[in-house]
Scaffold this motif. Structure first.
Motif, mmCIF file in Angstrom:
data_model
loop_
_atom_site.group_PDB
_atom_site.id
_atom_site.type_symbol
_atom_site.label_atom_id
_atom_site.label_comp_id
_atom_site.label_asym_id
_atom_site.label_seq_id
_atom_site.Cartn_x
_atom_site.Cartn_y
_atom_site.Cartn_z
ATOM 1 N N LEU A 224 29.417 55.752 -1.864
ATOM 2 C CA LEU A 224 29.339 55.309 -0.470
ATOM 3 C C LEU A 224 28.592 56.322 0.391
ATOM 4 C CD1 LEU A 224 32.928 53.834 0.159
ATOM 5 C CD2 LEU A 224 30.824 52.621 -0.424
ATOM 6 N N LEU A 225 28.886 57.598 0.158
ATOM 7 C CA LEU A 225 28.207 58.646 0.923
ATOM 8 C C LEU A 225 26.716 58.661 0.613
ATOM 9 C CD1 LEU A 225 28.442 61.038 2.859
ATOM 10 C CD2 LEU A 225 28.934 62.500 0.890
ATOM 11 N N CYS A 226 26.398 58.471 -0.646
ATOM 12 C CA CYS A 226 25.002 58.437 -1.080
ATOM 13 C C CYS A 226 24.252 57.291 -0.407
ATOM 14 C CB CYS A 226 24.939 58.299 -2.596
ATOM 15 S SG CYS A 226 23.341 58.681 -3.321
ATOM 16 N N CYS A 227 24.897 56.148 -0.289
ATOM 17 C CA CYS A 227 24.278 55.008 0.388
ATOM 18 C C CYS A 227 24.020 55.310 1.859
ATOM 19 C CB CYS A 227 25.165 53.775 0.275
ATOM 20 S SG CYS A 227 25.258 53.070 -1.381
ATOM 21 N N ARG A 228 24.944 56.034 2.484
ATOM 22 C CA ARG A 228 24.798 56.328 3.922
ATOM 23 C C ARG A 228 23.676 57.303 4.198
ATOM 24 N NH1 ARG A 228 27.440 59.720 7.616
ATOM 25 N NH2 ARG A 228 29.011 60.410 6.134
ATOM 26 N N ILE A 229 23.530 58.337 3.352
ATOM 27 C CA ILE A 229 22.496 59.351 3.600
ATOM 28 C C ILE A 229 21.210 59.055 2.828
ATOM 29 C CG2 ILE A 229 24.252 61.084 4.075
ATOM 30 C CD1 ILE A 229 23.813 62.267 1.344
ATOM 31 N N GLU A 230 21.266 58.024 1.956
ATOM 32 C CA GLU A 230 20.103 57.592 1.163
ATOM 33 C C GLU A 230 19.448 58.749 0.406
ATOM 34 O OE1 GLU A 230 17.491 54.523 2.691
ATOM 35 O OE2 GLU A 230 18.667 54.439 4.529
ATOM 36 N N SER A 231 20.267 59.594 -0.172
ATOM 37 C CA SER A 231 19.766 60.723 -0.957
ATOM 38 C C SER A 231 20.922 61.324 -1.749
ATOM 39 C CB SER A 231 19.139 61.792 -0.054
ATOM 40 O OG SER A 231 20.102 62.329 0.836
ATOM 41 N N GLY A 232 20.572 62.224 -2.660
ATOM 42 C CA GLY A 232 21.580 62.951 -3.405
ATOM 43 C C GLY A 232 21.474 64.427 -3.075
ATOM 44 N N ASN A 233 22.549 64.973 -2.517
ATOM 45 C CA ASN A 233 22.528 66.370 -2.088
ATOM 46 C C ASN A 233 23.650 67.132 -2.780
ATOM 47 O OD1 ASN A 233 23.029 68.806 -0.491
ATOM 48 N ND2 ASN A 233 21.597 67.939 0.982
ATOM 49 N N PRO A 234 23.354 68.269 -3.427
ATOM 50 C CA PRO A 234 24.396 69.020 -4.138
ATOM 51 C C PRO A 234 25.457 69.626 -3.223
ATOM 52 C CG PRO A 234 22.363 70.283 -4.068
ATOM 53 C CD PRO A 234 22.034 68.912 -3.562
ATOM 54 N N ASN A 235 25.210 69.560 -1.917
ATOM 55 C CA ASN A 235 26.181 70.082 -0.958
ATOM 56 C C ASN A 235 26.871 68.975 -0.164
ATOM 57 O OD1 ASN A 235 25.563 72.907 -1.476
ATOM 58 N ND2 ASN A 235 23.644 72.557 -0.383
ATOM 59 N N SER A 236 26.604 67.732 -0.524
ATOM 60 C CA SER A 236 27.109 66.608 0.275
ATOM 61 C C SER A 236 28.628 66.511 0.287
ATOM 62 C CB SER A 236 26.515 65.293 -0.238
ATOM 63 O OG SER A 236 26.870 65.076 -1.600
ATOM 64 N N GLY A 237 29.277 67.018 -0.760
ATOM 65 C CA GLY A 237 30.739 66.905 -0.832
ATOM 66 C C GLY A 237 31.489 68.127 -0.340
ATOM 67 N N ASN A 238 30.754 69.124 0.162
ATOM 68 C CA ASN A 238 31.399 70.362 0.602
ATOM 69 C C ASN A 238 32.460 70.103 1.676
ATOM 70 O OD1 ASN A 238 29.662 71.643 -1.098
ATOM 71 N ND2 ASN A 238 28.560 72.802 0.468
ATOM 72 N N GLY A 239 33.663 70.567 1.428
ATOM 73 C CA GLY A 239 34.735 70.455 2.413
ATOM 74 C C GLY A 239 35.497 69.152 2.402
ATOM 75 N N LEU A 240 34.990 68.137 1.691
ATOM 76 C CA LEU A 240 35.670 66.844 1.701
ATOM 77 C C LEU A 240 37.059 66.914 1.069
ATOM 78 C CD1 LEU A 240 32.812 64.302 0.870
ATOM 79 C CD2 LEU A 240 34.089 64.512 3.008
ATOM 80 N N GLU A 241 37.213 67.797 0.065
ATOM 81 C CA GLU A 241 38.531 67.909 -0.574
ATOM 82 C C GLU A 241 39.587 68.416 0.400
ATOM 83 O OE1 GLU A 241 36.360 71.752 -1.098
ATOM 84 O OE2 GLU A 241 35.863 69.645 -1.425
ATOM 85 N N PHE A 242 39.188 69.353 1.275
ATOM 86 C CA PHE A 242 40.135 69.890 2.253
ATOM 87 C C PHE A 242 40.430 68.871 3.353
ATOM 88 C CE2 PHE A 242 38.109 73.756 0.499
ATOM 89 C CZ PHE A 242 39.245 74.352 -0.013
ATOM 90 N N ASN A 243 39.399 68.138 3.769
ATOM 91 C CA ASN A 243 39.626 67.081 4.747
ATOM 92 C C ASN A 243 40.562 66.010 4.184
ATOM 93 O OD1 ASN A 243 37.876 68.407 6.429
ATOM 94 N ND2 ASN A 243 36.170 67.008 6.139
ATOM 95 N N ALA A 244 40.404 65.714 2.897
ATOM 96 C CA ALA A 244 41.268 64.714 2.261
ATOM 97 C C ALA A 244 42.710 65.209 2.186
ATOM 98 C CB ALA A 244 40.742 64.383 0.869
ATOM 99 N N ILE A 245 42.889 66.481 1.855
ATOM 100 C CA ILE A 245 44.241 67.053 1.797
ATOM 101 C C ILE A 245 44.900 66.990 3.162
ATOM 102 C CG2 ILE A 245 45.571 69.179 1.443
ATOM 103 C CD1 ILE A 245 43.443 69.948 -0.671
ATOM 104 N N ALA A 246 44.148 67.389 4.205
ATOM 105 C CA ALA A 246 44.691 67.341 5.560
ATOM 106 C C ALA A 246 45.045 65.920 5.963
ATOM 107 C CB ALA A 246 43.677 67.927 6.542
ATOM 108 N N ALA A 247 44.177 64.959 5.610
ATOM 109 C CA ALA A 247 44.434 63.562 5.956
ATOM 110 C C ALA A 247 45.702 63.049 5.292
ATOM 111 C CB ALA A 247 43.235 62.705 5.543
#
Length: 313
Positions: A224-247
């Motif tokens: 889904l993230l790839c579709c939104r930014i229309e690219s593949g970035n090796p840093n695109s997932g940075n911090g998402l794990e912590f945001n998910a834990i907080a959520a």
């Protein structure tokens, strides 16, 4: 006492989100517009899917710190495969199978090695991140396809398809936790693993299944993230794990007792996205945004401990 228990069951994130939206409504012109609300929902879609998987791990009294790196690998791998000429449907299957394997690796090490999940996934986080960097030589990779724009921008009943996919993942997770034997065992393992062991439940097997599920959810979130930014970035997932834990924690799931569920997670996700998008709209620097989000993550963990003490009173 009953009123207190009823209050504690209401996700803290719901109150916090409403207060935050009122504040932003004062600070930002035209904040409460349909388009802005749709944008918030669209941006929250990948995090909601990832948080659904993280909920299962938190219910097991653990955390998966590698999910953000799985998202990074998925976004890069998908684009790389498409650039080789692989059919869209096959590339998506390969990517999701790969994310399941990442989850399997985590689950086997945690379950068979009887090691804390956060230590294991802290290690695999760096391994998976390295895989993402190697796949694209540390560069952003691009691929253009109509399906990206369809998923990210085309709407059904006023909401992008990405939001509906995230909502579907949410309901699937809710059904898994509430209506299946596996889900009930996950909840029970976090709350009273000794009793379930005596009843014949396999802690190891169900732990592995939970990590595989979390891996697949991270894979879908990455797509889904790839579709939104229309690219593949090796840093695109940075911090998402912590945001998910907080959520998950702000949604009312307790890391200490294995109590809660995915029902409150959606409010935690919306709070995190409202916070992040609002900070951008008021013009706050990304440096300060990261600091504030970090404070929120820490506050969520402290709040989880506070709720436990309140329930014991």
């Amino acid at each position: 006492m009953k009123n207190r228990e009823k209050y504690l069951k209401v996700p803290p994130a719901l109150y916090m989100m409403l207060v935050l939206m009122l504040i932003y409504g004062v600070l930002v012109d035209n904040y409460f517009t349909v388009q802005n609300m749709v944008n918030i929902a669209s941006q929250a879609a990948p995090l909601l899917v990832i948080a659904c998987g993280q909920t299962l791990i938190v219910l097991l009294q653990g955390t998966d710190l590698s999910l953000g790196s799985v998202v990074s690998v998925v976004s890069v791998l998908w684009i790389v495969l498409l650039n080789t000429g692989m059919p869209m449907w096959l590339s998506m299957i390969v990517v999701l199978l790969s994310s399941a394997v990442f989850g399997l690796v985590n689950g086997v090490i945690v379950a068979k090695g009887m090691l804390p999940a956060f230590i294991v996934t802290l290690g695999t986080q760096n391994i998976f991140k390295s895989v993402a960097l190697l796949l694209c030589n540390s560069q952003t990779v691009y691929f253009s396809h109509s399906i990206f724009r369809t998923i990210a921008k085309e709407k059904l009943l006023g909401l992008p398809y990405s939001v509906w996919i995230a909502v579907l993942c949410f309901f699937v997770t809710w059904i898994v936790l509430r209506k299946t034997t596996f889900g009930m065992k996950i909840t029970g393992l976090g709350g009273n693993s000794e009793a379930l062991t005596l009843a014949g439940a396999s802690i190891s097997r169900n732990t592995i299944k939970a990590f595989v599920y979390a891996g697949v959810m991270a894979g879908i979130g990455g797509l889904l993230l790839c579709c939104r930014i229309e690219s593949g970035n090796p840093n695109s997932g940075n911090g998402l794990e912590f945001n998910a834990i907080a959520a998950v924690l702000l949604g009312g799931t307790s890391m200490r007792e294995g109590r809660g569920g995915v029902g409150g997670t959606i409010f935690g996700v919306l709070f995190m996205q409202v916070l992040k998008s609002g900070l951008t709209q008021v013009g706050l620097s990304s440096i300060y945004q990261n600091a504030i989000i970090g404070i929120v993550v820490l506050a969520a963990i402290i709040f989880d401990a506070f709720l436990k003490k309140q329930q014991e009173m």
